[in-house]
Design an enzyme around this catalytic site. Structure first.
Site, PDB file in Angstrom:
ATOM      1  N   SER A  62       5.178  -6.140   0.839  1.00  0.00           N
ATOM      2  CA  SER A  62       4.514  -4.856   0.595  1.00  0.00           C
ATOM      3  C   SER A  62       5.282  -4.083  -0.470  1.00  0.00           C
ATOM      4  O   SER A  62       6.515  -4.080  -0.477  1.00  0.00           O
ATOM      5  CB  SER A  62       4.467  -4.041   1.897  1.00  0.00           C
ATOM      6  OG  SER A  62       3.944  -2.756   1.672  1.00  0.00           O
ATOM      7  N   CYS A  63       4.536  -3.415  -1.351  1.00  0.00           N
ATOM      8  CA  CYS A  63       5.148  -2.577  -2.384  1.00  0.00           C
ATOM      9  C   CYS A  63       4.460  -1.208  -2.350  1.00  0.00           C
ATOM     10  O   CYS A  63       4.060  -0.742  -1.302  1.00  0.00           O
ATOM     11  CB  CYS A  63       5.030  -3.249  -3.749  1.00  0.00           C
ATOM     12  SG  CYS A  63       3.314  -3.536  -4.260  1.00  0.00           S
ATOM     13  N   TYR A  64       4.326  -0.561  -3.482  1.00  0.00           N
ATOM     14  CA  TYR A  64       3.672   0.746  -3.549  1.00  0.00           C
ATOM     15  C   TYR A  64       2.153   0.627  -3.441  1.00  0.00           C
ATOM     16  O   TYR A  64       1.536   1.287  -2.618  1.00  0.00           O
ATOM     17  CB  TYR A  64       4.016   1.456  -4.868  1.00  0.00           C
ATOM     18  CG  TYR A  64       5.475   1.768  -5.022  1.00  0.00           C
ATOM     19  CD1 TYR A  64       6.013   2.918  -4.463  1.00  0.00           C
ATOM     20  CD2 TYR A  64       6.319   0.915  -5.719  1.00  0.00           C
ATOM     21  CE1 TYR A  64       7.357   3.209  -4.601  1.00  0.00           C
ATOM     22  CE2 TYR A  64       7.661   1.192  -5.858  1.00  0.00           C
ATOM     23  CZ  TYR A  64       8.181   2.348  -5.298  1.00  0.00           C
ATOM     24  OH  TYR A  64       9.517   2.619  -5.424  1.00  0.00           O
ATOM     25  N   PHE A  91       1.892   0.010   0.386  1.00  0.00           N
ATOM     26  CA  PHE A  91       2.115   1.050   1.389  1.00  0.00           C
ATOM     27  C   PHE A  91       1.006   2.100   1.352  1.00  0.00           C
ATOM     28  O   PHE A  91       0.631   2.647   2.388  1.00  0.00           O
ATOM     29  CB  PHE A  91       3.492   1.698   1.199  1.00  0.00           C
ATOM     30  CG  PHE A  91       3.855   2.658   2.290  1.00  0.00           C
ATOM     31  CD1 PHE A  91       3.941   2.238   3.608  1.00  0.00           C
ATOM     32  CD2 PHE A  91       4.114   3.989   2.001  1.00  0.00           C
ATOM     33  CE1 PHE A  91       4.276   3.127   4.628  1.00  0.00           C
ATOM     34  CE2 PHE A  91       4.458   4.883   3.002  1.00  0.00           C
ATOM     35  CZ  PHE A  91       4.539   4.453   4.319  1.00  0.00           C
TER      36      PHE A  91
END
Length: 105
Positions: A62-64, A91
């Site tokens: 998971s990233c931004y 996220f």
């Protein structure tokens, strides 16, 4: 071999079955809030991650917003991890899906 993309809801369901979600956002953002149960994966924590996950473990990145997670997912596959997923929407998508988060506020 490559990674698969999954929704935040699918990620949460997989975590309930033992999948490891790694959050690759910066230290400050991760410390402020992150998906409940996420491991903060950084260059500095990679050795700790290797102790936590074996090559067959389901790993969700998971990233931004779901873009840079693809690069890290590709890297993990290249390192020999066989069950790698990139979370669509990152996220932001997790929050929009109203899934559990850990916060410092």
């Amino acid at each position: 071999m490559s990674f698969k993309e999954i929704t935040p809801q699918q990620a949460w369901e997989m975590m309930q079955q033992g999948a490891i979600l790694v959050d690759i956002r910066d230290n400050m953002r991760f410390a402020y809030s992150h998906p409940k149960g996420a491991f903060h994966l950084t260059n500095q924590s990679f050795l700790q991650f290797e102790e936590l996950a074996d090559f067959d473990s389901p790993i969700i990145v998971s990233c931004y917003h779901g873009v840079s997670s693809r690069n890290v997912a590709t890297f993990l596959v290249e390192q020999g991890y066989k069950n790698v997923f990139s979370m669509i929407g990152g996220f932001d998508g997790w929050c929009r899906a109203e899934l559990p988060i850990d916060t410092t506020y």
